[in-house]
Scaffold this motif. Structure first.
Motif, mmCIF file in Angstrom:
data_model
loop_
_atom_site.group_PDB
_atom_site.id
_atom_site.type_symbol
_atom_site.label_atom_id
_atom_site.label_comp_id
_atom_site.label_asym_id
_atom_site.label_seq_id
_atom_site.Cartn_x
_atom_site.Cartn_y
_atom_site.Cartn_z
ATOM 1 N N GLN A 1 0.808 -1.209 0.000
ATOM 2 C CA GLN A 1 0.000 0.000 0.000
ATOM 3 C C GLN A 1 0.843 1.262 0.000
ATOM 4 O OE1 GLN A 1 -2.557 -0.747 3.413
ATOM 5 N NE2 GLN A 1 -4.265 -1.064 2.015
ATOM 6 N N VAL A 2 2.051 1.208 0.523
ATOM 7 C CA VAL A 2 2.934 2.361 0.590
ATOM 8 C C VAL A 2 4.104 2.130 -0.354
ATOM 9 C CG1 VAL A 2 4.417 3.775 2.038
ATOM 10 C CG2 VAL A 2 2.277 2.847 2.944
ATOM 11 N N GLN A 3 4.306 3.070 -1.243
ATOM 12 C CA GLN A 3 5.388 2.963 -2.209
ATOM 13 C C GLN A 3 6.014 4.320 -2.497
ATOM 14 O OE1 GLN A 3 3.528 0.900 -5.624
ATOM 15 N NE2 GLN A 3 5.039 -0.719 -5.268
ATOM 16 N N LEU A 4 7.319 4.316 -2.703
ATOM 17 C CA LEU A 4 8.050 5.442 -3.250
ATOM 18 C C LEU A 4 8.771 4.937 -4.492
ATOM 19 C CD1 LEU A 4 9.720 6.968 -0.052
ATOM 20 C CD2 LEU A 4 7.745 7.864 -1.277
ATOM 21 N N VAL A 5 8.618 5.635 -5.592
ATOM 22 C CA VAL A 5 9.212 5.215 -6.852
ATOM 23 C C VAL A 5 10.039 6.349 -7.422
ATOM 24 C CG1 VAL A 5 8.811 4.331 -9.165
ATOM 25 C CG2 VAL A 5 7.302 3.643 -7.298
ATOM 26 N N GLU A 6 11.347 6.108 -7.545
ATOM 27 C CA GLU A 6 12.251 7.085 -8.137
ATOM 28 C C GLU A 6 12.370 6.855 -9.639
ATOM 29 O OE1 GLU A 6 14.249 5.866 -4.138
ATOM 30 O OE2 GLU A 6 13.208 4.882 -5.805
ATOM 31 N N SER A 7 12.645 7.928 -10.353
ATOM 32 C CA SER A 7 12.917 7.841 -11.775
ATOM 33 C C SER A 7 13.802 9.012 -12.176
ATOM 34 C CB SER A 7 11.627 7.839 -12.595
ATOM 35 O OG SER A 7 10.914 9.050 -12.425
ATOM 36 N N GLY A 8 14.346 8.938 -13.367
ATOM 37 C CA GLY A 8 15.131 10.034 -13.906
ATOM 38 C C GLY A 8 16.626 9.818 -13.911
ATOM 39 N N GLY A 9 17.083 8.725 -13.326
ATOM 40 C CA GLY A 9 18.505 8.446 -13.341
ATOM 41 C C GLY A 9 18.981 8.041 -14.719
ATOM 42 N N GLY A 10 20.287 7.988 -14.867
ATOM 43 C CA GLY A 10 20.864 7.608 -16.138
ATOM 44 C C GLY A 10 22.321 7.959 -16.211
ATOM 45 N N LEU A 11 22.834 7.938 -17.420
ATOM 46 C CA LEU A 11 24.232 8.240 -17.694
ATOM 47 C C LEU A 11 24.342 9.643 -18.255
ATOM 48 C CD1 LEU A 11 27.213 7.346 -18.013
ATOM 49 C CD2 LEU A 11 26.566 6.484 -20.281
ATOM 50 N N VAL A 12 25.241 10.432 -17.694
ATOM 51 C CA VAL A 12 25.432 11.794 -18.140
ATOM 52 C C VAL A 12 26.909 12.144 -18.055
ATOM 53 C CG1 VAL A 12 25.054 12.786 -15.844
ATOM 54 C CG2 VAL A 12 24.592 14.167 -17.883
ATOM 55 N N GLN A 13 27.357 13.019 -18.921
ATOM 56 C CA GLN A 13 28.739 13.477 -18.879
ATOM 57 C C GLN A 13 28.940 14.502 -17.777
ATOM 58 O OE1 GLN A 13 29.533 14.929 -22.874
ATOM 59 N NE2 GLN A 13 30.304 12.936 -23.510
ATOM 60 N N ALA A 14 30.163 14.580 -17.289
ATOM 61 C CA ALA A 14 30.500 15.587 -16.293
ATOM 62 C C ALA A 14 30.116 16.976 -16.792
ATOM 63 C CB ALA A 14 31.984 15.533 -15.959
ATOM 64 N N GLY A 15 29.517 17.746 -15.911
ATOM 65 C CA GLY A 15 29.029 19.065 -16.266
ATOM 66 C C GLY A 15 27.587 19.082 -16.709
ATOM 67 N N GLY A 16 27.007 17.926 -16.939
ATOM 68 C CA GLY A 16 25.634 17.834 -17.383
ATOM 69 C C GLY A 16 24.645 17.875 -16.241
ATOM 70 N N SER A 17 23.378 17.652 -16.583
ATOM 71 C CA SER A 17 22.288 17.759 -15.622
ATOM 72 C C SER A 17 21.342 16.579 -15.726
ATOM 73 C CB SER A 17 21.486 19.045 -15.851
ATOM 74 O OG SER A 17 22.284 20.199 -15.681
ATOM 75 N N LEU A 18 20.710 16.265 -14.609
ATOM 76 C CA LEU A 18 19.638 15.287 -14.539
ATOM 77 C C LEU A 18 18.608 15.780 -13.538
ATOM 78 C CD1 LEU A 18 21.510 11.848 -14.351
ATOM 79 C CD2 LEU A 18 20.090 12.645 -16.255
ATOM 80 N N ARG A 19 17.373 15.356 -13.730
ATOM 81 C CA ARG A 19 16.332 15.626 -12.754
ATOM 82 C C ARG A 19 15.707 14.317 -12.310
ATOM 83 N NH1 ARG A 19 10.511 18.735 -12.905
ATOM 84 N NH2 ARG A 19 10.002 16.880 -14.168
ATOM 85 N N LEU A 20 15.781 14.056 -11.024
ATOM 86 C CA LEU A 20 15.188 12.876 -10.442
ATOM 87 C C LEU A 20 13.796 13.199 -9.909
ATOM 88 C CD1 LEU A 20 18.194 11.464 -8.381
ATOM 89 C CD2 LEU A 20 17.668 11.159 -10.812
ATOM 90 N N SER A 21 12.906 12.227 -10.009
ATOM 91 C CA SER A 21 11.564 12.362 -9.479
ATOM 92 C C SER A 21 11.281 11.232 -8.508
ATOM 93 C CB SER A 21 10.519 12.332 -10.599
ATOM 94 O OG SER A 21 10.707 13.392 -11.505
ATOM 95 N N CYS A 22 10.447 11.513 -7.532
ATOM 96 C CA CYS A 22 10.018 10.515 -6.570
ATOM 97 C C CYS A 22 8.525 10.668 -6.365
ATOM 98 C CB CYS A 22 10.767 10.688 -5.249
ATOM 99 S SG CYS A 22 10.207 9.585 -3.932
ATOM 100 N N VAL A 23 7.772 9.669 -6.777
ATOM 101 C CA VAL A 23 6.322 9.681 -6.651
ATOM 102 C C VAL A 23 5.917 8.767 -5.506
ATOM 103 C CG1 VAL A 23 4.125 9.257 -7.788
ATOM 104 C CG2 VAL A 23 6.055 10.143 -9.104
ATOM 105 N N ALA A 24 5.111 9.281 -4.611
ATOM 106 C CA ALA A 24 4.688 8.538 -3.434
ATOM 107 C C ALA A 24 3.227 8.152 -3.530
ATOM 108 C CB ALA A 24 4.920 9.360 -2.167
ATOM 109 N N SER A 25 2.907 6.974 -3.020
ATOM 110 C CA SER A 25 1.527 6.531 -2.885
ATOM 111 C C SER A 25 1.323 5.997 -1.476
ATOM 112 C CB SER A 25 1.179 5.471 -3.923
ATOM 113 O OG SER A 25 1.981 4.314 -3.768
ATOM 114 N N GLY A 26 0.083 6.027 -1.021
ATOM 115 C CA GLY A 26 -0.213 5.618 0.335
ATOM 116 C C GLY A 26 -0.110 6.790 1.299
#
Length: 123
Positions: A1-26
């Protein structure tokens, strides 16, 4: 019933950017903080950033301060971690955590954890 799900990770070159998300339920966000932690192979899990769910007060580890930004969308039960100017030392599995009632930078303060998302920064 309770979950946290991350997304948005990956491979990036130094100096680059990423945005991670965490969606919660419950029933999670009756807690005070939502946080991001990371763990690299052979190293201890370390605090990255946290945000108070109600007021949006933010906190950062010295290693990421000025480069990372944590935010949240209460209506969507979602937290974000915008990561800019990434360095190879940022390579780790990033974990979302929720429902902290103690110190925001301690693992033991959080009651719920996601499965993690891999961030790899190449040089």
């Amino acid at each position: 019933q309770v979950q946290l799900v991350e997304s948005g990770g990956g491979l990036v070159q130094a100096g680059g950017s990423l945005r991670l998300s965490c969606v919660a339920s419950g029933r999670i966000f009756s807690g005070y903080y939502m946080g991001w932690f990371r763990q690299a192979p052979g190293k201890e899990r370390e605090f990255v950033a946290a945000i108070s769910w109600r007021g949006g007060r933010t906190f950062y580890a010295d290693s990421v301060n000025g480069r990372f930004t944590i935010s949240r969308d209460n209506a969507k039960n979602t937290a974000y971690l915008q990561m800019n100017s990434l360095k190879p030392d940022d390579t780790a599995v990033y974990y979302c955590a929720a429902s902290a009632y103690g110190n925001y930078n301690l693992v033991t303060s959080y009651g719920y954890w996601g499965q993690g998302t891999q961030v790899t920064v190449s040089s």
